[in-house]
Design a protein around this motif. Structure first.
Motif, mmCIF file in Angstrom:
data_model
loop_
_atom_site.group_PDB
_atom_site.id
_atom_site.type_symbol
_atom_site.label_atom_id
_atom_site.label_comp_id
_atom_site.label_asym_id
_atom_site.label_seq_id
_atom_site.Cartn_x
_atom_site.Cartn_y
_atom_site.Cartn_z
ATOM 1 N N SER A 237 0.919 -1.056 -0.059
ATOM 2 C CA SER A 237 -0.069 0.078 -0.008
ATOM 3 C C SER A 237 0.765 1.279 0.047
ATOM 4 C CB SER A 237 -1.061 -0.005 1.224
ATOM 5 O OG SER A 237 -1.706 1.147 1.463
ATOM 6 N N ALA A 238 2.068 1.207 0.856
ATOM 7 C CA ALA A 238 2.923 2.367 0.883
ATOM 8 C C ALA A 238 3.492 2.580 -0.598
ATOM 9 C CB ALA A 238 3.656 1.994 2.210
ATOM 10 N N ARG A 239 3.936 1.508 -1.127
ATOM 11 C CA ARG A 239 4.769 1.739 -2.420
ATOM 12 C C ARG A 239 3.791 2.208 -3.483
ATOM 13 N NH1 ARG A 239 4.281 -1.458 -6.806
ATOM 14 N NH2 ARG A 239 5.998 -1.547 -8.092
ATOM 15 N N ALA A 240 2.405 1.818 -3.490
ATOM 16 C CA ALA A 240 1.678 2.158 -4.458
ATOM 17 C C ALA A 240 1.209 3.560 -4.150
ATOM 18 C CB ALA A 240 0.252 1.326 -4.335
ATOM 19 N N THR A 241 0.939 4.020 -3.074
ATOM 20 C CA THR A 241 0.906 5.493 -2.706
ATOM 21 C C THR A 241 2.006 6.391 -3.208
ATOM 22 O OG1 THR A 241 -0.640 4.928 -0.950
ATOM 23 C CG2 THR A 241 0.017 7.343 -1.067
ATOM 24 N N TYR A 242 3.150 5.882 -2.965
ATOM 25 C CA TYR A 242 4.266 6.572 -3.330
ATOM 26 C C TYR A 242 4.456 6.863 -4.798
ATOM 27 C CZ TYR A 242 6.451 7.056 1.426
ATOM 28 O OH TYR A 242 6.698 7.410 2.474
ATOM 29 N N ILE A 243 4.145 5.753 -5.357
ATOM 30 C CA ILE A 243 4.277 5.765 -6.981
ATOM 31 C C ILE A 243 3.350 6.856 -7.579
ATOM 32 C CG2 ILE A 243 3.789 4.336 -9.068
ATOM 33 C CD1 ILE A 243 5.470 2.166 -7.303
ATOM 34 N N SER A 244 2.102 6.574 -6.818
ATOM 35 C CA SER A 244 1.067 7.470 -7.306
ATOM 36 C C SER A 244 1.216 8.897 -7.119
ATOM 37 C CB SER A 244 -0.259 7.125 -6.742
ATOM 38 O OG SER A 244 -1.315 7.956 -6.799
ATOM 39 N N ALA A 245 1.974 9.041 -5.977
ATOM 40 C CA ALA A 245 2.204 10.814 -5.686
ATOM 41 C C ALA A 245 3.342 11.273 -6.245
ATOM 42 C CB ALA A 245 2.221 10.910 -4.156
ATOM 43 N N GLU A 246 4.572 10.358 -6.504
ATOM 44 C CA GLU A 246 5.857 10.699 -6.758
ATOM 45 C C GLU A 246 6.402 10.192 -8.051
ATOM 46 O OE1 GLU A 246 8.275 9.663 -3.507
ATOM 47 O OE2 GLU A 246 7.131 11.048 -2.071
ATOM 48 N N GLY A 247 5.702 9.139 -8.552
ATOM 49 C CA GLY A 247 6.008 8.540 -9.922
ATOM 50 C C GLY A 247 6.872 7.471 -9.667
ATOM 51 N N GLU A 248 7.121 6.689 -10.766
ATOM 52 C CA GLU A 248 8.032 5.479 -10.907
ATOM 53 C C GLU A 248 9.415 5.402 -10.313
ATOM 54 O OE1 GLU A 248 7.303 2.246 -11.531
ATOM 55 O OE2 GLU A 248 4.966 2.706 -11.729
ATOM 56 N N GLY A 249 9.879 6.863 -10.575
ATOM 57 C CA GLY A 249 11.142 6.997 -9.930
ATOM 58 C C GLY A 249 11.404 7.387 -8.556
ATOM 59 N N SER A 250 10.391 7.159 -7.754
ATOM 60 C CA SER A 250 10.173 7.772 -6.453
ATOM 61 C C SER A 250 11.556 7.236 -5.680
ATOM 62 C CB SER A 250 8.836 7.539 -5.821
ATOM 63 O OG SER A 250 8.786 7.668 -4.601
ATOM 64 N N ARG A 251 12.132 7.715 -4.688
ATOM 65 C CA ARG A 251 12.989 7.131 -3.917
ATOM 66 C C ARG A 251 12.335 6.541 -2.854
ATOM 67 N NH1 ARG A 251 17.905 10.720 -1.423
ATOM 68 N NH2 ARG A 251 18.756 10.151 -3.351
ATOM 69 N N ASN A 252 11.220 6.995 -2.487
ATOM 70 C CA ASN A 252 10.599 6.654 -1.387
ATOM 71 C C ASN A 252 10.099 5.219 -1.713
ATOM 72 O OD1 ASN A 252 10.719 8.594 0.643
ATOM 73 N ND2 ASN A 252 9.041 9.947 -0.476
ATOM 74 N N ALA A 253 9.400 5.150 -2.902
ATOM 75 C CA ALA A 253 8.982 3.890 -3.349
ATOM 76 C C ALA A 253 10.287 2.839 -3.402
ATOM 77 C CB ALA A 253 8.248 3.911 -4.867
ATOM 78 N N ALA A 254 11.127 3.293 -3.919
ATOM 79 C CA ALA A 254 12.354 2.120 -4.091
ATOM 80 C C ALA A 254 12.744 1.798 -2.577
ATOM 81 C CB ALA A 254 13.602 3.069 -4.654
#
Length: 84
Positions: free
Chosen positions: A50-67
């Motif tokens: 859930s956190a990963r999906a939210t970060y990608i949605s908010a910050e894009g595929e290259g999100s450091r947070n998602a990584a």
């Protein structure tokens, strides 16, 4: 105790109008890490995804947070022996 505090923070955040989705993602990430450390892998995976999906949605595929979340998910998958 950390788990209780994170759950309380999530509940409070849910009641805030206009709350930033990234704030929820940050709390889910931390709670997912706590649940992982408690060997509650199903819930940990759900929270981290859930956190990963939210970060990608908010910050894009290259999100450091998602990584960062993806690294934690990789550790979880390894713990489950889903990856070599």
């Amino acid at each position: 105790e950390a788990e209780q505090q994170l759950r309380a923070a999530l509940a409070l955040l849910d009641g805030v109008d206009g709350a930033e989705p990234r704030d929820r993602a940050a709390l889910e990430f931390q709670l997912g890490r706590v649940r992982f450390s408690q060997d509650q892998l199903d819930e940990a995976e759900r929270l981290l995804e859930s956190a990963r999906a939210t970060y990608i949605s908010a910050e894009g595929e290259g999100s450091r947070n998602a990584a960062t979340v993806e690294l934690e998910l990789a550790s979880l998958m390894r713990a489950r022996s889903k990856v070599p």
